[in-house]
Motif scaffolding. Structure first.
Motif, PDB file in Angstrom:
ATOM      1  N   ALA A   1      -5.435 -14.683  50.390  1.00 29.94           N
ATOM      2  CA  ALA A   1      -5.072 -15.153  51.730  1.00 29.94           C
ATOM      3  C   ALA A   1      -5.010 -16.681  51.757  1.00 29.94           C
ATOM      4  N   ALA A   2      -5.955 -17.324  51.091  1.00 28.68           N
ATOM      5  CA  ALA A   2      -5.956 -18.789  51.037  1.00 28.68           C
ATOM      6  C   ALA A   2      -4.734 -19.306  50.281  1.00 28.68           C
ATOM      7  N   ARG A   3      -4.338 -18.591  49.233  1.00 28.42           N
ATOM      8  CA  ARG A   3      -3.168 -18.995  48.446  1.00 28.42           C
ATOM      9  C   ARG A   3      -1.897 -18.930  49.288  1.00 28.42           C
ATOM     10  N   TYR A   4      -1.753 -17.847  50.058  1.00 29.61           N
ATOM     11  CA  TYR A   4      -0.603 -17.745  50.961  1.00 29.61           C
ATOM     12  C   TYR A   4      -0.576 -18.942  51.913  1.00 29.61           C
ATOM     13  N   GLU A   5      -1.712 -19.273  52.470  1.00 32.71           N
ATOM     14  CA  GLU A   5      -1.795 -20.375  53.426  1.00 32.71           C
ATOM     15  C   GLU A   5      -1.492 -21.713  52.753  1.00 32.71           C
ATOM     16  N   ASP A   6      -2.076 -21.940  51.572  1.00 34.92           N
ATOM     17  CA  ASP A   6      -1.873 -23.201  50.861  1.00 34.92           C
ATOM     18  C   ASP A   6      -0.412 -23.430  50.488  1.00 34.92           C
ATOM     19  N   LEU A   7       0.293 -22.358  50.175  1.00 34.65           N
ATOM     20  CA  LEU A   7       1.673 -22.494  49.694  1.00 34.65           C
ATOM     21  C   LEU A   7       2.721 -22.103  50.732  1.00 34.65           C
ATOM     22  N   ASP A   8       2.316 -22.016  51.993  1.00 32.51           N
ATOM     23  CA  ASP A   8       3.245 -21.615  53.047  1.00 32.51           C
ATOM     24  C   ASP A   8       4.461 -22.526  53.137  1.00 32.51           C
ATOM     25  N   ASP A   9       4.289 -23.813  52.809  1.00 32.13           N
ATOM     26  CA  ASP A   9       5.405 -24.750  52.897  1.00 32.13           C
ATOM     27  C   ASP A   9       6.132 -24.938  51.562  1.00 32.13           C
TER      28      ASP A   9
ATOM     29  N   GLN B 221       9.149 -17.649  50.147  1.00 34.52           N
ATOM     30  CA  GLN B 221       9.620 -16.277  50.365  1.00 34.52           C
ATOM     31  C   GLN B 221       9.552 -15.445  49.084  1.00 34.52           C
ATOM     32  N   MET B 222       9.400 -16.095  47.941  1.00 37.18           N
ATOM     33  CA  MET B 222       9.310 -15.368  46.670  1.00 37.18           C
ATOM     34  C   MET B 222       7.891 -14.869  46.378  1.00 37.18           C
ATOM     35  N   MET B 223       6.905 -15.323  47.156  1.00 38.81           N
ATOM     36  CA  MET B 223       5.551 -14.846  46.922  1.00 38.81           C
ATOM     37  C   MET B 223       5.461 -13.365  47.269  1.00 38.81           C
ATOM     38  N   THR B 224       4.692 -12.635  46.500  1.00 39.35           N
ATOM     39  CA  THR B 224       4.530 -11.202  46.716  1.00 39.35           C
ATOM     40  C   THR B 224       3.900 -10.950  48.081  1.00 39.35           C
ATOM     41  N   HIS B 225       4.574 -10.171  48.893  1.00 34.49           N
ATOM     42  CA  HIS B 225       4.080  -9.834  50.228  1.00 34.49           C
ATOM     43  C   HIS B 225       2.826  -8.971  50.102  1.00 34.49           C
TER      44      HIS B 225
ATOM     45  N   MET C 165       6.225 -17.702  56.451  1.00 32.42           N
ATOM     46  CA  MET C 165       7.449 -17.240  55.825  1.00 32.42           C
ATOM     47  C   MET C 165       7.150 -16.124  54.822  1.00 32.42           C
ATOM     48  N   ALA C 166       6.238 -16.352  53.880  1.00 34.12           N
ATOM     49  CA  ALA C 166       5.954 -15.349  52.852  1.00 34.12           C
ATOM     50  C   ALA C 166       5.233 -14.142  53.426  1.00 34.12           C
ATOM     51  N   LEU C 167       4.570 -14.305  54.549  1.00 36.53           N
ATOM     52  CA  LEU C 167       3.802 -13.204  55.114  1.00 36.53           C
ATOM     53  C   LEU C 167       4.561 -12.440  56.179  1.00 36.53           C
ATOM     54  N   GLU C 168       5.782 -12.862  56.473  1.00 37.32           N
ATOM     55  CA  GLU C 168       6.571 -12.133  57.453  1.00 37.32           C
ATOM     56  C   GLU C 168       6.930 -10.777  56.884  1.00 37.32           C
ATOM     57  N   ARG C 169       6.847  -9.780  57.725  1.00 36.06           N
ATOM     58  CA  ARG C 169       7.108  -8.412  57.318  1.00 36.06           C
ATOM     59  C   ARG C 169       8.481  -8.014  57.832  1.00 36.06           C
ATOM     60  N   LEU C 170       9.174  -7.198  57.077  1.00 41.91           N
ATOM     61  CA  LEU C 170      10.415  -6.628  57.582  1.00 41.91           C
ATOM     62  C   LEU C 170      10.087  -5.813  58.811  1.00 41.91           C
ATOM     63  N   SER C 171      11.039  -5.612  59.646  1.00 43.52           N
ATOM     64  CA  SER C 171      10.809  -4.878  60.879  1.00 43.52           C
ATOM     65  C   SER C 171      10.412  -3.429  60.571  1.00 43.52           C
ATOM     66  N   ILE C 172       9.168  -3.094  60.933  1.00 47.79           N
ATOM     67  CA  ILE C 172       8.698  -1.717  60.791  1.00 47.79           C
ATOM     68  C   ILE C 172       7.936  -1.334  62.046  1.00 47.79           C
ATOM     69  N   ASP C 173       7.712  -0.085  62.207  1.00 55.62           N
ATOM     70  CA  ASP C 173       6.982   0.469  63.333  1.00 55.62           C
ATOM     71  C   ASP C 173       5.562  -0.120  63.395  1.00 55.62           C
ATOM     72  N   ASP C 174       5.069  -0.435  64.585  1.00 54.15           N
ATOM     73  CA  ASP C 174       3.731  -1.016  64.743  1.00 54.15           C
ATOM     74  C   ASP C 174       2.640  -0.109  64.193  1.00 54.15           C
ATOM     75  N   THR C 175       2.794   1.190  64.368  1.00 52.56           N
ATOM     76  CA  THR C 175       1.785   2.130  63.856  1.00 52.56           C
ATOM     77  C   THR C 175       1.733   2.075  62.338  1.00 52.56           C
ATOM     78  N   LEU C 176       2.892   2.021  61.700  1.00 58.50           N
ATOM     79  CA  LEU C 176       2.934   1.907  60.244  1.00 58.50           C
ATOM     80  C   LEU C 176       2.338   0.574  59.800  1.00 58.50           C
ATOM     81  N   ALA C 177       2.648  -0.500  60.500  1.00 62.23           N
ATOM     82  CA  ALA C 177       2.098  -1.808  60.157  1.00 62.23           C
ATOM     83  C   ALA C 177       0.574  -1.798  60.234  1.00 62.23           C
ATOM     84  N   GLU C 178       0.025  -1.218  61.275  1.00 62.68           N
ATOM     85  CA  GLU C 178      -1.435  -1.128  61.406  1.00 62.68           C
ATOM     86  C   GLU C 178      -2.030  -0.296  60.275  1.00 62.68           C
TER      87      GLU C 178
END
Length: 160
Positions: free
Chosen positions: A27-35, A40-44, A1-14
């Motif tokens: 990265a571990a913090r995102y995973e630990d707090l995914d639930d 969704q308030m975590m900084t992307h 949820m927190a790591l989902e990106r708004l819809s952007i072009d694949d080239t820009l995402a890469e």
């Protein structure tokens, strides 16, 4: 949820993903707090990368309004020069505790200080012109007041 990106072009995402890797502790913090109910308030990561860049561009003293679980503060602390610091203000004791424990666990307590209580009051106690960057990410109705106070706290040439 927190790591989902708004819809952007694949080239820009890469391109964005290639700018700066997500540090392992973040990265571990995102995973630990995914639930977490407010994950969704975590900084992307895209915003985290931008914050790290802004820290590198502006200097070594940061004030953050709104800590939540500490992810944005950790992104900024990762970009600090030696002797740099992040002062972050958090109204929720639960969130402040969560962030402080994590900062201690990952060795950032010497770079990040959590100030508890309402941000407006906390900002009044901080020294004028002592910050290079202010990141406001708290209660949206308070933004105008935070901006006024930030203008007093951030040095000339700094960024809000």
């Amino acid at each position: 949820m927190a790591l989902e990106r708004l819809s952007i072009d694949d080239t820009l995402a890469e391109y964005l993903d290639g700018l700066e890797a997500i540090p392992a502790h973040i990265a571990a913090r995102y995973e630990d707090l995914d639930d977490h109910p407010n994950a969704q308030m975590m900084t992307h990561p895209d915003v985290g990368r931008l914050l790290a860049l802004l820290v590198r561009l502006t200097g070594g003293a940061v004030i953050e309004i709104g800590t939540f679980v500490g992810i944005s503060a950790a992104w900024m602390a990762s970009a600090l020069p030696d002797g740099g610091r992040v002062d972050t203000l958090e109204i929720s004791g639960e969130h402040a505790d969560l962030a402080e424990r994590w900062f201690a666990d990952i060795g950032l307590s010497d770079r990040i200080s959590v100030h508890r209580g309402p941000a407006a009051a906390g900002m009044e106690r901080l020294p004028e012109r002592s910050y290079d960057l202010c990141y406001i990410d708290a209660d949206k109705p308070g933004y105008a007041g935070y901006l006024d106070r930030a203008a007093r706290l951030v040095r000339h040439g700094g960024a809000i």
